[in-house]
Design a protein around this motif. Structure first.
Motif, PDB file in Angstrom:
ATOM      1  N   GLY A   3       0.688  -1.333   0.177  1.00  0.00           N
ATOM      2  CA  GLY A   3       0.089  -0.024  -0.103  1.00  0.00           C
ATOM      3  C   GLY A   3       0.824   1.234  -0.090  1.00  0.00           C
ATOM      4  O   GLY A   3       0.612   1.998  -0.618  1.00  0.00           O
ATOM      5  N   TYR A  44       0.786 -11.166  -5.545  1.00  0.00           N
ATOM      6  CA  TYR A  44      -0.144 -10.124  -5.563  1.00  0.00           C
ATOM      7  C   TYR A  44       0.731  -9.079  -6.086  1.00  0.00           C
ATOM      8  O   TYR A  44       1.790  -8.466  -5.228  1.00  0.00           O
ATOM      9  N   LYS A 100     -10.097   1.756  -4.319  1.00  0.00           N
ATOM     10  CA  LYS A 100     -10.150   1.471  -5.711  1.00  0.00           C
ATOM     11  C   LYS A 100     -11.128   0.478  -6.236  1.00  0.00           C
ATOM     12  O   LYS A 100     -11.713   0.933  -7.361  1.00  0.00           O
ATOM     13  N   LYS A 120      -4.108  -7.675   9.658  1.00  0.00           N
ATOM     14  CA  LYS A 120      -5.161  -7.521   8.637  1.00  0.00           C
ATOM     15  C   LYS A 120      -6.132  -8.620   8.798  1.00  0.00           C
ATOM     16  O   LYS A 120      -7.161  -8.695   8.190  1.00  0.00           O
ATOM     17  N   ALA A 152      -4.139  -6.554  -8.680  1.00  0.00           N
ATOM     18  CA  ALA A 152      -4.934  -5.558  -7.797  1.00  0.00           C
ATOM     19  C   ALA A 152      -5.972  -5.061  -8.675  1.00  0.00           C
ATOM     20  O   ALA A 152      -7.136  -4.989  -8.427  1.00  0.00           O
ATOM     21  N   GLY A 188      -5.723   2.379   4.411  1.00  0.00           N
ATOM     22  CA  GLY A 188      -6.391   1.249   3.583  1.00  0.00           C
ATOM     23  C   GLY A 188      -6.628   2.134   2.232  1.00  0.00           C
ATOM     24  O   GLY A 188      -7.309   3.181   2.230  1.00  0.00           O
ATOM     25  N   THR A 189      -6.227   1.296   1.080  1.00  0.00           N
ATOM     26  CA  THR A 189      -6.463   2.081  -0.209  1.00  0.00           C
ATOM     27  C   THR A 189      -7.429   1.220  -1.081  1.00  0.00           C
ATOM     28  O   THR A 189      -7.836   1.814  -2.050  1.00  0.00           O
ATOM     29  N   SER A 190      -7.313  -0.046  -0.957  1.00  0.00           N
ATOM     30  CA  SER A 190      -7.675  -1.055  -1.970  1.00  0.00           C
ATOM     31  C   SER A 190      -9.190  -0.710  -2.244  1.00  0.00           C
ATOM     32  O   SER A 190      -9.944  -1.054  -3.200  1.00  0.00           O
ATOM     33  N   TRP A 248      -7.014   3.274 -11.577  1.00  0.00           N
ATOM     34  CA  TRP A 248      -7.865   2.252 -10.849  1.00  0.00           C
ATOM     35  C   TRP A 248      -9.042   1.911 -11.453  1.00  0.00           C
ATOM     36  O   TRP A 248      -9.621   0.978 -10.873  1.00  0.00           O
ATOM     37  N   ARG A 275      -4.293  -7.847   0.122  1.00  0.00           N
ATOM     38  CA  ARG A 275      -3.608  -7.131   0.746  1.00  0.00           C
ATOM     39  C   ARG A 275      -2.307  -7.665   1.271  1.00  0.00           C
ATOM     40  O   ARG A 275      -2.312  -9.022   1.443  1.00  0.00           O
TER      41      ARG A 275
HETATM   42  C1  LIG Z   1      -3.475  -0.977  -3.279  1.00  0.00           C
HETATM   43  C2  LIG Z   1      -2.545  -2.075  -2.945  1.00  0.00           C
HETATM   44  C3  LIG Z   1      -2.386  -2.362  -1.857  1.00  0.00           C
HETATM   45  C4  LIG Z   1      -2.787  -1.750  -0.525  1.00  0.00           C
HETATM   46  O1  LIG Z   1      -4.012  -2.436  -0.076  1.00  0.00           O
HETATM   47  P1  LIG Z   1      -4.691  -2.180   1.239  1.00  0.00           P
HETATM   48  O2  LIG Z   1      -6.149  -2.638   1.272  1.00  0.00           O
HETATM   49  O3  LIG Z   1      -4.712  -0.685   1.421  1.00  0.00           O
HETATM   50  O4  LIG Z   1      -3.963  -2.914   2.267  1.00  0.00           O
HETATM   51  C5  LIG Z   1      -1.303  -3.291  -1.589  1.00  0.00           C
HETATM   52  N1  LIG Z   1      -0.788  -3.939  -2.680  1.00  0.00           N
HETATM   53  C6  LIG Z   1      -1.085  -3.677  -4.082  1.00  0.00           C
HETATM   54  C7  LIG Z   1      -0.378  -4.391  -5.023  1.00  0.00           C
HETATM   55  C8  LIG Z   1      -2.116  -2.581  -4.120  1.00  0.00           C
HETATM   56  O5  LIG Z   1      -2.492  -2.483  -5.360  1.00  0.00           O
END
Ligand SMILES: *Cc1c(COP(=O)(O)O)cnc(C)c1O
Length: 577
Positions: free
Chosen positions: A43, A451, A483, A389, A456, A478-480, A314, A383
């Motif tokens: 992240g 990953y 997305k 987590k 992602a 957290g950013t996923s 994204w 993640r």
């Molecule tokens: C966005 C992203 C993350 C971060 O995910 P979180 O939900 O914030 O933990 C980690 N790895 C990759 C490859 C991502 O694209």
């Protein structure tokens, strides 16, 4: 070498464009520049990349500094027992970047270590450009050991890490100077680069003759005015700390030791404390995270700038087309997406989502040889695999999970790397594989290895529900999930990090658990109840209602939690002050 000389000259010409005006120097240990450059672990790196992608689109004058990480983070495969296997992930900087026409020396263990590097130009999809310096110690002048300092992201022991952080912080400032960059402000993205403030202190030292007894030998306020610090973790263990005997062996008396202990801690060198004490502007990455950081560091003013993700990067290709048609300009001004709930026809949104879902199903077929059913909902969870987590929360009670799936079927896709030395994280991966086997007759579950940004991209757009179940209050942002929102995929998540601000129950997605202390048992019960009584019935029995939630995930989440908004906040609140 002839070529090196000629190339360096060309780089000099390329640099002209960037050294004309004042810039913000953005320091980060990891930056996800593009998928085939493995200079990121998760992240933090993806956020750094999105920061620069937004800066490019918004034409903000920045320059980024990171390490070249020639051997990358690592490439993950999973053995027959669910064990994580790690391989080096080398890449060739010369294929993507130009050699810098300058090098500088830093002193490590009383010898000169030379730091050169590469100019990578991040090109935005709207024509904006940002320079990125990839620092590299793999130079003929250095010993075999020193040539490896910039090889492995988060590799090695404390000694290796300290050397890397000397190269990043001190080497970075010196190289910017040698290349004639005109730095207006420094932005420390997490504490790894905090040693840069020591180099700045030396540059702002008072002449010895002017000093009176007991006075600081450095102009601390002037340095503080130059620095901004973004803290990213409320986990103690996530903060870099070095014992002072190691520091004095590696770095010697780089600055006056009393000053250093006053700024970085009496017992050991705490990089977070150093950055906090030396930055006029300090922020956490979500409102809740700023509150938690204020409790961890009483007496400091910690502001909040909630993270965001880069809009164009994204959104899946079918969603981009839809946004282009309804909101021309959304790539520059993502606030326009606020109208998505009223302006994007439901059928069109559903069709675009189905297309993205088919792309995910194709990827899974290709990588794992398993074919998921496009008619059934896919729960996505991916993640970094770290204990906090809680990737295992969904599997807390397998009998209950089976019973839910018997009533209304669903499928699960998992992905994530554990840090090579994080045994608990690796055990999680193993445990997930055991659950996959145990549930094989009832719920299709796949684990996508290695990953990365590409996976992602397909996962956040092709899943139907995006799941996040961290232990409160450890999820800084957290950013996923953001997305996912850009793809109209609703979140089902614990109320922590950004989701505290993004969740409107039943409108943008759903909350797991309450707002208090985490309890695995209670959180699992809450997760199962939401799935069984709310999320799966809505998906299976009220498609129109489901698509309404998708529309509002876009209008109420994506319009806010994007990196353009984030960068405009950094510009107005931190950089211009
Ligand atoms: C966005 C992203 C993350 C971060 O995910 P979180 O939900 O914030 O933990 C980690 N790895 C990759 C490859 C991502 O694209």
């Amino acid at each position: 070498m002839m070529c090196e000389h000629a190339c360096a000259k060309e780089t000099q010409a390329m640099l002209k464009e960037f050294i004309r005006n004042e810039r913000i120097a953005y320091f980060s240990m990891e930056i996800a520049l593009q998928n085939d450059i493995p200079t990121y672990s998760g992240g933090l790196g993806v956020l750094s990349g999105d920061t620069l992608r937004s800066a490019a689109d918004l034409e903000m004058p920045m320059v980024a500094i990171t390490l070249v990480h020639r051997l990358g983070y690592f490439r993950q495969s999973i053995d027959d027992h669910g064990g994580q296997q790690e391989q080096a992930d080398p890449w060739a900087p010369e294929k993507y970047a130009a050699p810098l026409p300058a090098k500088v020396a830093v002193t490590i263990e009383n010898r000169d270590v030379w730091v050169g590097g590469w100019l990578y130009i991040l090109e935005g999809h709207m024509g904006g450009r940002q320079p990125v310096l990839l620092l590299d110690t793999d130079l003929d002048e250095n010993t075999a050991e020193d040539r490896q300092i910039t090889d492995r992201l988060y590799g090695g022991d404390a000694c290796y890490r300290l050397k890397q952080e000397i190269v990043l912080g001190i080497g970075g400032v010196r190289l910017l100077n040698a290349l004639d960059f005109n730095v207006r402000q420094y932005h420390l993205n997490e504490g790894h680069s905090a040693l840069l403030v020591l180099e700045l202190l030396r540059r702002h030292a008072y002449p010895a003759a002017d000093l009176r007894q007991g006075e600081s030998p450095y102009d601390v306020p002037s340095v503080r005015e130059l620095c901004n610090f973004t803290t990213h973790t409320p986990v103690e263990a996530g903060q870099d700390k070095f014992p002072y005997d190691l520091v004095s062996r590696i770095l010697d008396d780089f600055v006056d030791s009393e000053t250093l202990k006053g700024l970085a801690g009496r017992d050991q060198l705490n990089m977070t404390s150093l950055a906090m004490n030396m930055s006029d502007y300090v922020n956490g990455v979500a409102k809740r995270h700023a509150e938690v950081s204020r409790r961890m560091f009483p007496g400091y003013r910690v502001r909040a700038i909630t993270n965001g993700v880069h809009p164009h990067t994204w959104a899946s290709i079918p969603l981009r087309k839809l946004y282009d048609a309804h909101f021309p300009g959304w790539c520059h001004e993502s606030e326009q997406l606020v109208r998505a709930d009223c302006c994007i026809p439901k059928d069109d949104l559903w069709q675009a989502h189905v297309e993205a879902k088919k792309a995910l199903i194709a990827l899974i077929q290709e990588r794992c040889g398993i074919t998921l059913d496009a008619e059934l909902p896919i729960l996505g969870f991916a993640r970094r695999m770290a204990a906090y987590k809680r990737p295992d929360l969904l599997f807390h009670d397998l009998a209950r999970l089976r019973e839910i799936a018997r009533r209304r079927p669903f499928q699960i896709v998992l992905a994530g790397k554990a840090h090579p030395r994080d045994e608990a994280g690796k055990q999680m991966i193993q445990l997930l594989h055991e659950h996959i086997r145990e549930l094989a007759d009832a719920i299709p579950i796949v684990f996508l290895p290695n990953y990365d940004m590409d996976i992602a991209f397909k996962l956040v757009s092709g899943s139907d529900v995006w799941l996040n179940t961290p232990l409160r209050p450890f999820e800084a942002s957290g950013t996923s999930g953001m997305k996912a929102a850009f793809n109209g995929v609703p979140n089902l998540s614990v109320l922590d990090g950004w989701w505290v601000e993004g969740c409107i129950e039943g409108v943008t997605g759903w909350a797991v658990g309450n707002n208090d202390e985490s309890d695995n048992g209670e959180d699992a019960i809450s997760l199962y109840r939401k799935l069984d009584e709310v999320v799966l019935p809505l998906y299976h029995e009220d498609r129109d209602g489901w698509i309404s939630v998708m529309q509002r995930a876009i209008s109420k989440n994506a319009s806010i939690f994007n990196s353009h908004r984030m960068m405009r906040r950094y510009a107005s609140d931190a950089y211009i002050r």
